[in-house]
Scaffold this active site. Structure first.
Site, PDB file in Angstrom:
ATOM      1  CE  LYS A 117      -4.084  -1.944   2.077  1.00 34.79           C
ATOM      2  NZ  LYS A 117      -3.923  -2.700   2.064  1.00 34.79           N
ATOM      3  CD  GLU A 201      -4.725   5.153   4.176  1.00 32.76           C
ATOM      4  OE1 GLU A 201      -4.018   5.262   3.291  1.00 32.76           O
ATOM      5  OE2 GLU A 201      -6.464   4.820   4.664  1.00 32.76           O
ATOM      6  CG  HIS A 236     -12.136  -3.371   7.972  1.00 33.92           C
ATOM      7  ND1 HIS A 236     -13.022  -2.298   8.027  1.00 33.92           N
ATOM      8  CD2 HIS A 236     -12.060  -3.600   9.241  1.00 33.92           C
ATOM      9  CE1 HIS A 236     -12.798  -1.630   8.941  1.00 33.92           C
ATOM     10  NE2 HIS A 236     -12.262  -2.432   9.791  1.00 33.92           N
ATOM     11  NE  ARG A 293      -7.405 -10.446  -5.245  1.00 34.22           N
ATOM     12  CZ  ARG A 293      -9.057  -9.816  -4.767  1.00 34.22           C
ATOM     13  NH1 ARG A 293      -9.781 -10.411  -5.802  1.00 34.22           N
ATOM     14  NH2 ARG A 293      -9.058  -9.263  -3.576  1.00 34.22           N
TER      15      ARG A 293
END
Length: 496
Positions: A117, A201, A236, A293
């Site tokens: 990430k 974040e 999540h 993907r």
């Protein structure tokens, strides 16, 4: 480039999904399977099938060297990884390429960049892609985390750099909890991905999760196939998806589509991929990650665009240019998918195992069921608990919701706890119907007692199971049927 035989390095519904398209394209298929899957439908469907090892994924579906050896031994030209398992493993993609085989997916380099990430954020930073405020590198200790948190502000999120699926992710509201949650996130990231790196974040309040499907060929052409709404999630992880998203304006849709194309170009992407964004309540969107993907929810995009994404993947891997320009892609109708997991929604969605004693799929116009299971099969403990995906397509969102309700009512599963009733509950909620839901939908509205069944529903399930059982009894042993179609003695005993 010609592909005559394709090895599908996966199992279950996605394996079947890929092989069906390959068959339509005149490509032979080679299935691999573990000892737990020897009776699975994907094994019977393939032109050839090879047992790859024991039930544990680490010894079968994740055995990179053996999979490549099997492909070469049985003269497969290409390998399609599906989703999960090795689909986003850059090392595996490189080994496939080094073995002289075609990997149906992006380059190892693109997988590597977008699989981290922090590396992904760095790659897209110069392409004017909006990013959630946060650290640009991994945090190593609590002192560094506290310093970064003071600039970001609370609440904030801790995220694993190397992973996804909610693992290594924590929301921190109180500065006093930062140390404990940081340690937990790093430990979980290490356990799940072999890498303890995490970053911080800003936590977006009332967020929605919206993603963009892209296709990119080897000639440099990249298009987007519009958006999907994926905000109904547990832990999540997505449970219900739809296309297009009901949450964004036409202007936001155009901007997100162009941003997704820029993300793809930032890593020289080829193939099918998904760029994920988080959206706030003022239509501001921020880049989250890119999944390199095929997505579980890809069928809803196929419904509204008429494009077979697996076929597109294979053609791109063969070196063919995209046959569409951006102006050729239009949204037609509305599609919705529910994921039916072997999980108990009354007990924090914990996985369940057992035998599918009754498994009756819905039918009718605009109804599609993707599943790797059949009635009588066991749900093993070794893999993801997905039983089936139910996809419906309608002329607009209200029509699609109505069709989904009907299809859920027709879908009967007995023998294992599952999320079918939960998805039916979602369809009834006003926040879902009017599209005001966020990724906090389950936490805000769902209570396990909401799924307590009324006697009529329990009776219908009992009847469905009995009739299914009754049909398998030899004729000479069957009791005479009553006027309601049930054996008369059973009818009297149960007062039906």
């Amino acid at each position: 480039m010609k592909i005559k035989k394709l090895l599908v390095a996966n199992r279950g519904e996605i394996s079947l999904r890929i092989m069906r398209t390959a068959k339509e394209m005149g490509i032979k298929t080679l299935a691999i399977y573990s000892e737990a899957d020897f009776t699975a439908p994907h094994v019977r469907f393939a032109d050839q099938a090879v047992c790859i090892g024991p039930s544990q994924a680490s010894k079968s579906y994740l055995n990179q060297e053996l999979i490549i050896q099997t492909a070469k031994k049985f003269e497969a030209d290409a390998i399609h990884p599906g989703y999960g398992f090795l689909s986003e493993n850059a090392g595996f993609a490189q080994k496939v390429k080094a073995a002289g085989l075609v990997f149906i997916g992006p380059s190892p380099e693109a997988i590597s960049i977008m699989g981290d990430k922090l590396a992904a954020k760095k790659a897209v930073a110069s392409f004017d892609i909006p990013l959630v405020p946060g650290t640009t590198h991994s945090v190593q200790d609590i002192e560094e985390a506290e310093k970064a948190a003071s600039k970001i502000g609370f609440p904030l999120m801790i995220k694993a750099s190397a992973g996804g699926g909610g693992k290594g992710m924590r929301i921190v509201h109180d500065p006093a909890d930062l140390k404990e949650e940081l340690a937990r996130a790093m430990g979980e990231a290490k356990s799940a991905f072999g890498d303890p790196a995490v970053f911080l974040e800003k936590f977006i309040r009332s967020p929605k999760h919206v993603e963009i499907q892209i296709l990119a060929d080897q000639q440099g052409n990249t298009i987007h196939l519009f958006d999907r709404e994926c905000s109904v999630q547990r832990r999540h992880q997505k449970v219900i998806e739809e296309a297009p998203s009901p949450s964004i304006s036409p202007e936001t849709r155009r901007a997100m589509g162009q941003a997704a194309i820029k993300v793809a170009k930032a890593c020289d992407y080829t193939g099918a991929g998904t760029v994920e964004f988080i959206l706030d309540n003022e239509q501001h969107f921020y880049f989250l990650e890119m999944n390199t993907r095929l997505q579980v929810e890809h069928p809803v995009t196929e419904c509204i665009t008429g494009i077979d994404l697996v076929k597109a993947q294979i053609n791109i891997a063969k070196g063919n240019a995209l046959p569409w320009s951006q102006n050729d892609i239009q949204i037609r109708g509305w599609a919705m998918e529910i994921r039916i997991y072997a999980e108990d929604p009354k007990n924090q969605f914990l996985p369940d195992t057992g035998s599918l004693k009754h498994f009756q799929k819905p039918e009718g116009p605009g109804v599609r069921v993707d599943s790797g299971y059949e009635e009588g099969m066991e749900i093993p403990i070794y893999y993801d608990p997905l039983i089936a995906k139910l996809i419906v397509y309608g002329e607009d969102r209200s029509h699609t919701i109505a069709k989904m309700k009907r299809a859920i009512d027709e879908f009967h599963i007995l023998g294992v706890k599952n999320t079918l009733s939960f998805c039916g509950w979602v369809m009834q909620q006003q926040a879902f119907v009017d599209s005001t839901f966020t990724t906090h939908f389950i936490d805000q509205y769902f209570k396990p007692e909401s799924l307590d069944k009324d006697p009529d529903m329990e009776e219908k399930e009992a009847v469905a199971f009995f009739v299914s059982d009754y049909l398998n009894i030899p004729a000479e042993k069957k009791l005479p049927l009553g006027s309601n179609g049930l054996p008369s003695k059973w009818k009297r005993r149960n007062n039906i």
